[in-house]
Design a protein around this motif. Sequence first.
Motif, mmCIF file in Angstrom:
data_model
loop_
_atom_site.group_PDB
_atom_site.id
_atom_site.type_symbol
_atom_site.label_atom_id
_atom_site.label_comp_id
_atom_site.label_asym_id
_atom_site.label_seq_id
_atom_site.Cartn_x
_atom_site.Cartn_y
_atom_site.Cartn_z
ATOM 1 N N ASP A 1 -2.395 -0.898 8.817
ATOM 2 C CA ASP A 1 -3.066 -0.546 7.578
ATOM 3 C C ASP A 1 -4.363 0.173 7.911
ATOM 4 O OD1 ASP A 1 -4.304 -2.769 8.626
ATOM 5 O OD2 ASP A 1 -4.078 -4.022 6.851
ATOM 6 N N ARG A 2 -5.186 0.392 6.897
ATOM 7 C CA ARG A 2 -6.364 1.236 7.057
ATOM 8 C C ARG A 2 -7.652 0.442 6.837
ATOM 9 N NH1 ARG A 2 -4.776 6.631 6.439
ATOM 10 N NH2 ARG A 2 -6.937 7.189 6.042
ATOM 11 N N ASP B 1 0.827 -1.205 0.000
ATOM 12 C CA ASP B 1 0.000 0.000 0.000
ATOM 13 C C ASP B 1 0.857 1.250 0.000
ATOM 14 O OD1 ASP B 1 -2.329 1.474 -0.046
ATOM 15 O OD2 ASP B 1 -3.217 0.486 1.679
ATOM 16 N N ASN B 2 0.178 2.369 -0.249
ATOM 17 C CA ASN B 2 0.817 3.679 -0.251
ATOM 18 C C ASN B 2 0.600 4.424 1.063
ATOM 19 O OD1 ASN B 2 -0.389 6.766 -0.909
ATOM 20 N ND2 ASN B 2 1.741 6.421 -1.505
ATOM 21 N N SER B 3 -0.570 4.231 1.683
ATOM 22 C CA SER B 3 -0.973 5.032 2.840
ATOM 23 C C SER B 3 -1.027 4.182 4.106
ATOM 24 C CB SER B 3 -2.335 5.669 2.569
ATOM 25 O OG SER B 3 -2.719 6.514 3.622
ATOM 26 N N TRP B 4 -0.433 4.698 5.189
ATOM 27 C CA TRP B 4 -0.302 3.939 6.429
ATOM 28 C C TRP B 4 -0.655 4.792 7.638
ATOM 29 C CZ3 TRP B 4 0.974 -1.198 6.069
ATOM 30 C CH2 TRP B 4 1.422 -1.623 4.814
ATOM 31 N N LYS C 1 -9.747 -1.045 -0.146
ATOM 32 C CA LYS C 1 -8.874 -2.197 -0.365
ATOM 33 C C LYS C 1 -9.060 -3.236 0.734
ATOM 34 C CE LYS C 1 -4.641 -1.736 -1.900
ATOM 35 N NZ LYS C 1 -3.187 -1.431 -1.998
ATOM 36 N N GLN C 2 -9.214 -2.782 1.985
ATOM 37 C CA GLN C 2 -9.360 -3.726 3.089
ATOM 38 C C GLN C 2 -10.640 -4.542 2.959
ATOM 39 O OE1 GLN C 2 -6.846 -4.244 4.807
ATOM 40 N NE2 GLN C 2 -7.139 -4.267 7.001
ATOM 41 N N GLY D 1 -10.959 -5.857 9.606
ATOM 42 C CA GLY D 1 -10.155 -5.261 10.675
ATOM 43 C C GLY D 1 -8.779 -4.898 10.169
ATOM 44 N N THR D 2 -8.049 -4.158 10.978
ATOM 45 C CA THR D 2 -6.686 -3.769 10.620
ATOM 46 C C THR D 2 -5.691 -4.829 11.082
ATOM 47 O OG1 THR D 2 -6.232 -2.597 12.696
ATOM 48 C CG2 THR D 2 -7.316 -1.344 10.927
ATOM 49 N N ARG D 3 -4.472 -4.706 10.579
ATOM 50 C CA ARG D 3 -3.331 -5.489 11.056
ATOM 51 C C ARG D 3 -2.223 -4.518 11.427
ATOM 52 N NH1 ARG D 3 -3.712 -8.421 5.420
ATOM 53 N NH2 ARG D 3 -4.335 -6.242 5.066
#
Length: 368
Positions: free
Chosen positions: A94-95, A30-33, A99-100, A72-74
């Motif tokens: 992540d978000r 991914d690009n955004s964190w 995508k999630q 959920g996130t990781r």
Amino acid sequence: MRYPKKPYNFKLYDSAGEKREAEILNIRNDNSWILDAMYLDMARMRNRVCFDLWNTFNKPYYVNEKPKAMSGTRGHYVEVFVNGQYMGLFMLTDRIDRKQYQIEQDGGYIYKAKGWTAACLLQGYSARSSNDDYYWNSGEIEQEFPDADDGKKPNFNHMADFIDFVSKTSKSNFGANFSSRVDENSVIDTFIFLNLILGFDNAGRNTFWIFRNVNESKKVMHGLWDLDGVLGRDWNRVVTDANRGWYQDNNGGSIFWLFKRIIDGDVEGLQQKIYDRWMALKDNELAPAKFNALVDYYAEQQITSGARDREIARWREEETKDAATGTNGWIHYSGNYGDVEWEARYMKTWYNDRMKKLDKLMATFNGK
């Protein structure tokens, strides 16, 4: 954002200034964190522990079709420096995004409730959004996807229609149409989970509503976010009672209408489904032994690495002052600051007590 230690979002760029993606810590490409500051969490792990548990049992209803879909996130611990200055212990994650959830680019929507308005609580609204901005001001709801970067216009009609369904529909029509308007899988799981962890800041505010594809279905999923004021402490670190009854308000009388209608029995057979799901989870994915193992894992990571001590050294002075005088009028409890060992023991005891209480509450749903 009101506290001294800030959370961050960061994006990746290549040497030419173009956006790039990378897989960080085996989470996803991914690009955004997100860098979660965990400032108010005495254990520096609550959000992570909760989502680790959540990910073991909840999946989007179309996961067989989209096996990468997650609800959920990781994340993993990191220590952060900004321009050479040590900023402490964070959780890199992540978000919750398109995508999630693997929702459709054309027809998928993600809305984020950010306040305690009637709209966020699904009680109604004073006026519909004019759809001229990605934030519904009177409702305090943001359209997270699609946004301006996606080249799509704001459209809060789907969210407003869902609020109407929960707040205005008669009992007979609500029950008859529930499964076509609401993903039972996500609502049953969030009802169980928020009642277990007592997320007072997470039913209404800090809530996602996700539509996979409105062109095919109006079914909405209930998504979670920012689970730090849980597991024995409220958002301001004050301890919470594990023996509390059903959760449908935020301790301030703000009633989350969807949970109220579930507790009132407005959908025939739904209480029995919740009970059956609870029975399947309580000695497996939600068993105290599983919870205790997660707490011990994250406590050991931050303590044995020395990160806990570096974190406390970095923020103790400002945290002590902040707890005494408050930030913008917000004051939080400050006892046991930095004592992760004590907090871990407290969380495990609290969780075990809450499991016992929730088991008694769930028994009242059996046969309904």
